[in-house]
Every structure is written in structure tokens, then in C-alpha cells.
Design a protein around this motif. Structure first.
Motif, PDB file in Angstrom:
ATOM      1  N   VAL A  82       0.838  -1.202   0.000  1.00 29.65           N
ATOM      2  CA  VAL A  82       0.000   0.000   0.000  1.00 29.65           C
ATOM      3  C   VAL A  82       0.873   1.252   0.000  1.00 29.65           C
ATOM      4  O   VAL A  82       0.568   2.222  -0.701  1.00 29.65           O
ATOM      5  N   GLU A  83       1.969   1.244   0.742  1.00 26.43           N
ATOM      6  CA  GLU A  83       2.879   2.391   0.742  1.00 26.43           C
ATOM      7  C   GLU A  83       3.428   2.650  -0.660  1.00 26.43           C
ATOM      8  O   GLU A  83       3.545   3.799  -1.089  1.00 26.43           O
ATOM      9  N   LEU A  84       3.754   1.592  -1.387  1.00 25.31           N
ATOM     10  CA  LEU A  84       4.250   1.754  -2.755  1.00 25.31           C
ATOM     11  C   LEU A  84       3.165   2.331  -3.665  1.00 25.31           C
ATOM     12  O   LEU A  84       3.413   3.268  -4.428  1.00 25.31           O
ATOM     13  N   ILE A  85       1.951   1.810  -3.567  1.00 21.71           N
ATOM     14  CA  ILE A  85       0.839   2.334  -4.367  1.00 21.71           C
ATOM     15  C   ILE A  85       0.607   3.803  -4.033  1.00 21.71           C
ATOM     16  O   ILE A  85       0.432   4.635  -4.933  1.00 21.71           O
ATOM     17  N   ARG A  86       0.625   4.146  -2.751  1.00 18.40           N
ATOM     18  CA  ARG A  86       0.444   5.550  -2.335  1.00 18.40           C
ATOM     19  C   ARG A  86       1.587   6.413  -2.859  1.00 18.40           C
ATOM     20  O   ARG A  86       1.368   7.526  -3.311  1.00 18.40           O
ATOM     21  N   ASP A  87       2.832   5.900  -2.816  1.00 17.61           N
ATOM     22  CA  ASP A  87       3.971   6.638  -3.378  1.00 17.61           C
ATOM     23  C   ASP A  87       3.762   6.892  -4.872  1.00 17.61           C
ATOM     24  O   ASP A  87       4.027   7.993  -5.358  1.00 17.61           O
ATOM     25  N   PHE A  88       3.315   5.864  -5.593  1.00 16.41           N
ATOM     26  CA  PHE A  88       3.024   6.036  -7.020  1.00 16.41           C
ATOM     27  C   PHE A  88       2.000   7.167  -7.218  1.00 16.41           C
ATOM     28  O   PHE A  88       2.147   7.984  -8.116  1.00 16.41           O
ATOM     29  N   GLN A  89       0.975   7.188  -6.369  1.00 16.53           N
ATOM     30  CA  GLN A  89      -0.046   8.242  -6.459  1.00 16.53           C
ATOM     31  C   GLN A  89       0.565   9.614  -6.213  1.00 16.53           C
ATOM     32  O   GLN A  89       0.346  10.548  -6.980  1.00 16.53           O
ATOM     33  N   TRP A  90       1.292   9.755  -5.119  1.00 17.90           N
ATOM     34  CA  TRP A  90       1.865  11.050  -4.745  1.00 17.90           C
ATOM     35  C   TRP A  90       2.858  11.537  -5.789  1.00 17.90           C
ATOM     36  O   TRP A  90       3.019  12.732  -5.990  1.00 17.90           O
ATOM     37  N   GLN A  91       3.537  10.602  -6.454  1.00 14.82           N
ATOM     38  CA  GLN A  91       4.500  10.982  -7.478  1.00 14.82           C
ATOM     39  C   GLN A  91       3.826  11.314  -8.803  1.00 14.82           C
ATOM     40  O   GLN A  91       4.465  11.795  -9.726  1.00 14.82           O
ATOM     41  N   GLY A  92       2.552  11.031  -8.889  1.00 13.96           N
ATOM     42  CA  GLY A  92       1.796  11.372 -10.091  1.00 13.96           C
ATOM     43  C   GLY A  92       2.007  10.407 -11.248  1.00 13.96           C
ATOM     44  O   GLY A  92       1.811  10.779 -12.400  1.00 13.96           O
ATOM     45  N   ILE A  93       2.358   9.144 -10.930  1.00  7.41           N
ATOM     46  CA  ILE A  93       2.538   8.172 -12.020  1.00  7.41           C
ATOM     47  C   ILE A  93       1.387   7.171 -12.113  1.00  7.41           C
ATOM     48  O   ILE A  93       1.322   6.399 -13.049  1.00  7.41           O
ATOM     49  N   ILE A  94       0.477   7.218 -11.129  1.00  8.91           N
ATOM     50  CA  ILE A  94      -0.785   6.469 -11.230  1.00  8.91           C
ATOM     51  C   ILE A  94      -1.882   7.293 -10.576  1.00  8.91           C
ATOM     52  O   ILE A  94      -1.621   8.220  -9.811  1.00  8.91           O
ATOM     53  N   LYS A  95      -3.111   6.926 -10.893  1.00  8.04           N
ATOM     54  CA  LYS A  95      -4.270   7.409 -10.138  1.00  8.04           C
ATOM     55  C   LYS A  95      -5.117   6.181  -9.831  1.00  8.04           C
ATOM     56  O   LYS A  95      -4.951   5.126 -10.458  1.00  8.04           O
ATOM     57  N   LEU A  96      -5.990   6.302  -8.854  1.00 10.83           N
ATOM     58  CA  LEU A  96      -6.859   5.187  -8.470  1.00 10.83           C
ATOM     59  C   LEU A  96      -8.305   5.540  -8.770  1.00 10.83           C
ATOM     60  O   LEU A  96      -8.732   6.671  -8.581  1.00 10.83           O
ATOM     61  N   LYS A  97      -9.026   4.543  -9.260  1.00  8.49           N
ATOM     62  CA  LYS A  97     -10.473   4.718  -9.422  1.00  8.49           C
ATOM     63  C   LYS A  97     -11.166   3.553  -8.738  1.00  8.49           C
ATOM     64  O   LYS A  97     -10.591   2.472  -8.603  1.00  8.49           O
ATOM     65  N   GLU A  98     -12.370   3.812  -8.286  1.00 11.56           N
ATOM     66  CA  GLU A  98     -13.125   2.753  -7.610  1.00 11.56           C
ATOM     67  C   GLU A  98     -13.606   1.740  -8.629  1.00 11.56           C
ATOM     68  O   GLU A  98     -14.036   2.108  -9.730  1.00 11.56           O
ATOM     69  N   GLU A  99     -13.557   0.484  -8.235  1.00 13.18           N
ATOM     70  CA  GLU A  99     -14.076  -0.594  -9.083  1.00 13.18           C
ATOM     71  C   GLU A  99     -15.580  -0.428  -9.185  1.00 13.18           C
ATOM     72  O   GLU A  99     -16.265  -0.187  -8.189  1.00 13.18           O
ATOM     73  N   GLN A 100     -16.106  -0.542 -10.381  1.00 16.18           N
ATOM     74  CA  GLN A 100     -17.548  -0.447 -10.585  1.00 16.18           C
ATOM     75  C   GLN A 100     -18.164  -1.818 -10.375  1.00 16.18           C
ATOM     76  O   GLN A 100     -17.870  -2.762 -11.090  1.00 16.18           O
ATOM     77  N   LYS A 101     -18.984  -1.929  -9.351  1.00 19.26           N
ATOM     78  CA  LYS A 101     -19.679  -3.201  -9.057  1.00 19.26           C
ATOM     79  C   LYS A 101     -20.816  -3.383 -10.052  1.00 19.26           C
ATOM     80  O   LYS A 101     -21.505  -2.449 -10.391  1.00 19.26           O
ATOM     81  N   GLN A 102     -20.956  -4.604 -10.513  1.00 15.70           N
ATOM     82  CA  GLN A 102     -22.020  -4.887 -11.499  1.00 15.70           C
ATOM     83  C   GLN A 102     -23.194  -5.555 -10.857  1.00 15.70           C
ATOM     84  O   GLN A 102     -23.185  -6.186  -9.926  1.00 15.70           O
TER      85      GLN A 102
END
Length: 102
Positions: A82-102
Motif C-alpha cells: 500500500v505504501e508503494l501504491i500511495r507513493d506512485f499516487q503522490w508521485q503522479g505516475i498512477i491514479k486510483l479509481k473505484e471498481e464499478q460493481k455490477q
């Protein structure tokens, strides 16, 4: 105690970097802010498996299957992930979107 992983597991990461280049053992990525980041082997594996469809939990399971973590407690691995994913976010190399439940 609630693990942050549990709050993020159903989010889908999407890459937002504007350039990437392989350099030996490293992957070099450039964020939208033109900052340059060098990703080590594990970070590279995770980043290269971000496809805009797989959730955090799918990526985590791929990482678990790829690497041998031995006796490291699963909660510690999840925390580092999770820290790595958050680092990716803060560095601006990924964004997160919520999964759309069907």
C-alpha cells in the motif's frame, strides 16, 4: 486495527506517466509534472502489471505469486504494498479509481 490494504483492495490503479523507459534492472518513468523516478525490480513488476482493469487485490496476488516473501508477516507485506501504491499516487505516475460493481 484496520489495515489500509482493506480500504484500497477494490480500487483500480491507472498509469498516468507520460514516458517510461527500461534501463537494465530499472524502469524509469516520468510523471505528468516531468519528475523522473527509477523503479526497482519489485516496483517495476507492480507498475508493469497495472493495466487499468486489475484491482489492487489482483496486483497484490500477482506480486505474492511472483516473489518469495518467506517468513515475512502478510500484514507487513500488505503495508509495504500500500505504501508503494500511495507513493506512485503522490508521485503522479498512477491514479486510483473505484471498481464499478455490477
Amino acid at each position: 486495527m484496520i489495515c489500509l490494504y482493506d480500504k484500497f483492495e477494490n480500487y483500480i490503479p491507472i498509469t498516468t506517466c507520460i514516458k517510461q523507459r527500461s534501463n537494465g534492472d530499472f524502469l524509469i518513468v516520468m510523471s505528468e509534472k516531468t519528475d523522473i523516478y527509477y523503479l526497482n525490480d519489485t516496483a517495476r513488476f507492480i507498475y508493469e502489471n497495472i493495466d487499468g482493469v486489475a484491482t489492487i487485490s489482483v496486483l497484490f496476488n500477482k506480486m505474492k505469486n511472483e516473489y518469495n516473501f518467506g517468513d515475512i508477516p502478510m500484514e507487513a507485506i500488505k503495508k509495504d504494498f500500500v505504501e508503494l501504491i500511495r507513493d506512485f499516487q503522490w508521485q503522479g505516475i498512477i491514479k486510483l479509481k473505484e471498481e464499478q460493481k455490477q
